[in-house]
Design a protein around this motif. Structure first.
Motif, mmCIF file in Angstrom:
data_model
loop_
_atom_site.group_PDB
_atom_site.id
_atom_site.type_symbol
_atom_site.label_atom_id
_atom_site.label_comp_id
_atom_site.label_asym_id
_atom_site.label_seq_id
_atom_site.Cartn_x
_atom_site.Cartn_y
_atom_site.Cartn_z
ATOM 1 N N THR A 58 -6.533 -15.677 -30.120
ATOM 2 C CA THR A 58 -6.007 -14.742 -31.111
ATOM 3 C C THR A 58 -7.085 -14.359 -32.129
ATOM 4 O O THR A 58 -8.062 -15.091 -32.327
ATOM 5 N N CYS A 59 -6.865 -13.205 -32.759
ATOM 6 C CA CYS A 59 -7.803 -12.731 -33.795
ATOM 7 C C CYS A 59 -7.894 -13.748 -34.926
ATOM 8 O O CYS A 59 -8.986 -14.016 -35.446
ATOM 9 N N LYS A 60 -6.747 -14.317 -35.287
ATOM 10 C CA LYS A 60 -6.705 -15.276 -36.392
ATOM 11 C C LYS A 60 -7.533 -16.526 -36.062
ATOM 12 O O LYS A 60 -8.324 -16.994 -36.889
ATOM 13 N N GLU A 102 -10.945 -17.749 -37.963
ATOM 14 C CA GLU A 102 -11.069 -19.057 -38.599
ATOM 15 C C GLU A 102 -12.306 -19.798 -38.088
ATOM 16 O O GLU A 102 -12.995 -20.466 -38.851
ATOM 17 N N SER A 140 -12.385 -12.527 -41.485
ATOM 18 C CA SER A 140 -10.973 -12.207 -41.682
ATOM 19 C C SER A 140 -10.383 -11.723 -40.356
ATOM 20 O O SER A 140 -11.078 -11.085 -39.559
ATOM 21 N N PRO A 141 -9.111 -12.006 -40.134
ATOM 22 C CA PRO A 141 -8.456 -11.530 -38.908
ATOM 23 C C PRO A 141 -8.485 -9.996 -38.806
ATOM 24 O O PRO A 141 -8.612 -9.451 -37.719
#
Length: 159
Positions: free
Chosen positions: A128-130, A134, A139-140
């Motif tokens: 995932t982008c998130k 991280e 930032s996502p």
């Protein structure tokens, strides 16, 4: 037009004409009629159900048990054109896979190192982008914007 054979236990012959009409013939009365696509699909599903429930052939050295026959001789016997030898076909296409890998390699060469990493990690591996953000202290939203940029470049590249 040759009408395909259906199992003896099934009460109808089903076929489509060259102009796309769905046709049904009642085996007992030999009456033919055109039916809606929905009705044709239901009858076809029922026919397949009957085919799957057929017992198969006697298992070797056992009179009471039966198995599905998977034999090249059986499929290629004279008059056996009604059998579907789809199980003989290998779905793996090495040529297509190699061509895809070559084109993908060319596409990756136009991306920046960061875009390549986002492509490999997020778009290809499904991270995932998130999670990617991280791991890399971003930032996502920034990762999502990079993905949008990669897609934009892909549209231009693959035209």
């Amino acid at each position: 037009m040759k009408i395909p054979k259906t199992p003896i236990e099934f009460d109808y012959d089903l076929w489509t004409t060259e102009d796309g009409k769905c046709m049904v013939r009642v085996k007992a009365t030999k009456e033919e009629c055109e039916v809606s696509r929905e009705a044709f699909r239901l009858l076809r599903a029922e026919e397949k159900k009957v085919r799957r429930s057929m017992t198969g052939v006697p298992a070797s050295e056992c009179v009471q048990e039966t198995t599905t026959l998977l034999s090249l001789d059986y499929v290629s016997y004279e008059g056996g054109e009604d059998m579907d030898p789809a199980w003989l076909e290998d779905s793996y296409n090495m040529e297509e896979e190699i061509m895809t890998a070559m084109v993908e390699k060319q596409f990756l060469s136009i991306l920046s190192p960061y875009q390549r990493e986002v492509y490999e990690t997020c778009m290809k591996s499904g991270v995932t982008c998130k999670a990617f953000a991280e791991q890399h202290g971003n930032s996502p939203q920034g990762v999502h914007q990079t993905i949008c940029l990669i897609r934009k470049q892909a549209k231009k590249f693959f035209k």
